[in-house]
Design a protein around this motif. Structure first.
Motif, PDB file in Angstrom:
ATOM      1  N   THR A   1      35.755  60.836  26.865  1.00 18.96           N
ATOM      2  CA  THR A   1      36.788  60.645  25.844  1.00 18.96           C
ATOM      3  C   THR A   1      38.200  60.598  26.436  1.00 18.96           C
ATOM      4  N   THR A   2      38.396  61.173  27.612  1.00 15.95           N
ATOM      5  CA  THR A   2      39.723  61.118  28.252  1.00 15.95           C
ATOM      6  C   THR A   2      40.104  59.652  28.460  1.00 15.95           C
ATOM      7  N   VAL A   3      41.367  59.342  28.200  1.00 16.82           N
ATOM      8  CA  VAL A   3      41.806  57.940  28.274  1.00 16.82           C
ATOM      9  C   VAL A   3      42.747  57.723  29.459  1.00 16.82           C
ATOM     10  N   ILE A   4      43.153  56.471  29.597  1.00 15.12           N
ATOM     11  CA  ILE A   4      44.120  56.069  30.611  1.00 15.12           C
ATOM     12  C   ILE A   4      45.482  55.970  29.924  1.00 15.12           C
ATOM     13  N   SER A   5      46.536  56.397  30.612  1.00 12.05           N
ATOM     14  CA  SER A   5      47.880  56.328  30.028  1.00 12.05           C
ATOM     15  C   SER A   5      48.327  54.862  29.949  1.00 12.05           C
ATOM     16  N   PRO A   6      49.356  54.581  29.172  1.00 13.47           N
ATOM     17  CA  PRO A   6      49.860  53.202  29.117  1.00 13.47           C
ATOM     18  C   PRO A   6      50.248  52.663  30.496  1.00 13.47           C
ATOM     19  N   ASN A   7      50.592  53.550  31.420  1.00 11.60           N
ATOM     20  CA  ASN A   7      50.943  53.110  32.786  1.00 11.60           C
ATOM     21  C   ASN A   7      49.736  52.884  33.686  1.00 11.60           C
ATOM     22  N   GLY A   8      48.550  53.306  33.250  1.00 12.37           N
ATOM     23  CA  GLY A   8      47.359  53.092  34.073  1.00 12.37           C
ATOM     24  C   GLY A   8      46.930  54.290  34.890  1.00 12.37           C
ATOM     25  N   GLN A   9      47.328  55.487  34.440  1.00 11.37           N
ATOM     26  CA  GLN A   9      46.923  56.711  35.135  1.00 11.37           C
ATOM     27  C   GLN A   9      46.018  57.542  34.237  1.00 11.37           C
ATOM     28  N   VAL A  10      45.226  58.426  34.856  1.00  8.17           N
ATOM     29  CA  VAL A  10      44.339  59.281  34.057  1.00  8.17           C
ATOM     30  C   VAL A  10      45.209  60.196  33.188  1.00  8.17           C
ATOM     31  N   PHE A  11      45.018  60.114  31.887  1.00  9.79           N
ATOM     32  CA  PHE A  11      45.873  60.811  30.923  1.00  9.79           C
ATOM     33  C   PHE A  11      45.320  62.218  30.681  1.00  9.79           C
ATOM     34  N   ASN A  12      45.506  63.063  31.704  1.00  8.93           N
ATOM     35  CA  ASN A  12      45.015  64.440  31.617  1.00  8.93           C
ATOM     36  C   ASN A  12      45.840  65.277  32.585  1.00  8.93           C
ATOM     37  N   THR A  13      45.481  66.530  32.724  1.00  8.91           N
ATOM     38  CA  THR A  13      46.065  67.403  33.733  1.00  8.91           C
ATOM     39  C   THR A  13      45.665  66.874  35.114  1.00  8.91           C
ATOM     40  N   TRP A  14      46.502  67.140  36.119  1.00 11.66           N
ATOM     41  CA  TRP A  14      46.171  66.754  37.499  1.00 11.66           C
ATOM     42  C   TRP A  14      46.272  67.974  38.416  1.00 11.66           C
ATOM     43  N   GLY A  15      45.492  67.942  39.504  1.00  5.76           N
ATOM     44  CA  GLY A  15      45.738  68.828  40.639  1.00  5.76           C
ATOM     45  C   GLY A  15      46.281  67.966  41.760  1.00  5.76           C
ATOM     46  N   GLU A  16      47.290  68.459  42.471  1.00  5.83           N
ATOM     47  CA  GLU A  16      47.909  67.676  43.553  1.00  5.83           C
ATOM     48  C   GLU A  16      47.872  68.492  44.840  1.00  5.83           C
ATOM     49  N   PHE A  17      47.604  67.855  45.945  1.00 11.28           N
ATOM     50  CA  PHE A  17      47.429  68.634  47.175  1.00 11.28           C
ATOM     51  C   PHE A  17      47.892  67.868  48.408  1.00 11.28           C
ATOM     52  N   THR A  18      48.216  68.643  49.428  1.00  5.68           N
ATOM     53  CA  THR A  18      48.391  68.140  50.791  1.00  5.68           C
ATOM     54  C   THR A  18      47.637  69.088  51.702  1.00  5.68           C
ATOM     55  N   THR A  19      46.793  68.565  52.581  1.00  4.57           N
ATOM     56  CA  THR A  19      46.064  69.412  53.532  1.00  4.57           C
ATOM     57  C   THR A  19      46.769  69.401  54.887  1.00  4.57           C
ATOM     58  N   GLY A  20      46.369  70.290  55.762  1.00  5.81           N
ATOM     59  CA  GLY A  20      46.917  70.323  57.122  1.00  5.81           C
ATOM     60  C   GLY A  20      48.017  71.355  57.258  1.00  5.81           C
ATOM     61  N   ASN A  21      49.042  71.025  58.046  1.00 10.30           N
ATOM     62  CA  ASN A  21      50.175  71.944  58.198  1.00 10.30           C
ATOM     63  C   ASN A  21      50.883  72.077  56.862  1.00 10.30           C
ATOM     64  N   HIS A  22      51.217  73.272  56.476  1.00 10.95           N
ATOM     65  CA  HIS A  22      51.899  73.504  55.203  1.00 10.95           C
ATOM     66  C   HIS A  22      51.094  72.981  54.024  1.00 10.95           C
ATOM     67  N   ALA A  23      49.809  73.219  54.052  1.00 12.59           N
ATOM     68  CA  ALA A  23      48.936  72.810  52.945  1.00 12.59           C
ATOM     69  C   ALA A  23      49.431  73.420  51.638  1.00 12.59           C
ATOM     70  N   THR A  24      49.421  72.623  50.589  1.00 13.79           N
ATOM     71  CA  THR A  24      49.913  73.068  49.286  1.00 13.79           C
ATOM     72  C   THR A  24      49.044  72.469  48.187  1.00 13.79           C
ATOM     73  N   ILE A  25      48.837  73.237  47.138  1.00 15.56           N
ATOM     74  CA  ILE A  25      48.173  72.685  45.952  1.00 15.56           C
ATOM     75  C   ILE A  25      48.911  73.167  44.715  1.00 15.56           C
ATOM     76  N   ASP A  26      49.030  72.285  43.734  1.00 15.22           N
ATOM     77  CA  ASP A  26      49.671  72.649  42.467  1.00 15.22           C
ATOM     78  C   ASP A  26      48.937  71.972  41.330  1.00 15.22           C
ATOM     79  N   ILE A  27      49.262  72.401  40.130  1.00 13.72           N
ATOM     80  CA  ILE A  27      48.753  71.730  38.931  1.00 13.72           C
ATOM     81  C   ILE A  27      49.920  70.998  38.298  1.00 13.72           C
ATOM     82  N   SER A  28      49.711  69.736  37.964  1.00 13.33           N
ATOM     83  CA  SER A  28      50.760  68.960  37.299  1.00 13.33           C
ATOM     84  C   SER A  28      50.325  68.599  35.885  1.00 13.33           C
TER      85      SER A  28
END
Ligand SMILES: *[C@@H]1O[C@H](CO)[C@@H](O)[C@H](O)[C@H]1NC(C)=O
Length: 248
Positions: free
Chosen positions: A141-168
């Protein structure tokens, strides 16, 4: 250094949403793809749903450690994705190989599209130095936004040195509840190390229109918070911690 990396992480949510009109227009024309033979890990019904709502393609769901992101638990960084929701979901995960455009799933097929039935989990391995993000399709049931992105919560990450994760939550403040727990002791969820829109807006991306909440309070837990704002959960540099990513 931290600031630069964080800008990249945040950029996936904040900057892509402001893509040029041309990209947005081209991403609006749905191109159905064939689901007679879905990739391993994606069931046929989920494949058909992704195709119908305009995904550019299914993920490749690699299992080979030559890939920078693959299904398996033999990598330097491991995310365990667990479906704790009451419905079946599809994990959608993309990296930044197409720059800021990577999150536009109607223009670029994501790396992973993996069906996770309720109560199940999968392990995903990531090389160091990967920047990416994930979201989930709930119960077809989750849809795509008018811009073409998944229209839901996201998790965002970078691995390696200074690895970080957040919720957007900048794409859809009304999205489902996610959490990402670092084994060394920091949690990002919808109210901790979470990007939220100000002033009751449901979608936002411009500088000054969003906040990062719940990171200052976790200071002794590898969470960090900087100007603009930026930040997230650290404590897992170069594979020194595991991520439990849960969907509620
Ligand atoms: C994920 O990895 C953990 C730890 O190695 C293991 O206990 C678990 O069984 C794995 N899960 C799957 C679905 O492979």
């Amino acid at each position: 250094m931290l600031s630069q990396l964080a800008a990249v992480v945040l950029g996936l949510a904040a900057v892509v949403a402001a893509a040029p009109a041309q990209e947005v227009t081209s991403s609006l024309s749905p191109r159905a793809f064939n689901c007679n033979n879905p990739v391993t890990g994606l069931n046929k019904g989920d494949c058909e749903y992704l195709s119908r709502i305009g995904f550019a393609g299914m993920g490749s769901n690699p299992t080979n450690s030559d890939s920078r992101i693959w299904i398996g638990n033999n990598g330097p960084n491991i995310f365990t994705f667990t479906n704790r929701a009451s419905v079946d979901i599809v994990l959608v995960l993309w990296d930044s190989s197409n720059g800021y455009a990577s999150s536009f799933v109607t223009a670029h097929a994501p790396k992973l599209t993996y069906s996770i039935p309720r109560g199940s989990s999968i392990n995903v391995s990531l090389a160091n130095g990967v920047t990416g993000a994930y979201s989930a399709i709930y119960d077809r049931t989750t849809v795509i936004s008018p811009n073409g992105q998944v229209f839901n919560t996201w998790g965002e990450f970078t691995t390696g040195n200074h690895a970080t994760i957040d919720i957007s939550r900048l794409i859809n403040m009304g999205g489902n509840s996610f959490s990402a727990r670092v084994s060394t002791g920091c949690v990002a969820d919808n109210s901790r190390c979470a990007y939220i829109c100000k002033w009751g807006k449901n979608t936002c991306w411009e500088s000054g229109t969003y906040d990062l909440i719940g990171c200052i309070d976790q200071k002794n837990n590898n969470a960090w918070y900087g100007a603009n704002p930026e930040g997230g959960c650290a404590g897992w540099d170069s594979g020194s911690g595991r991520i439990s990513a849960e969907f509620y």
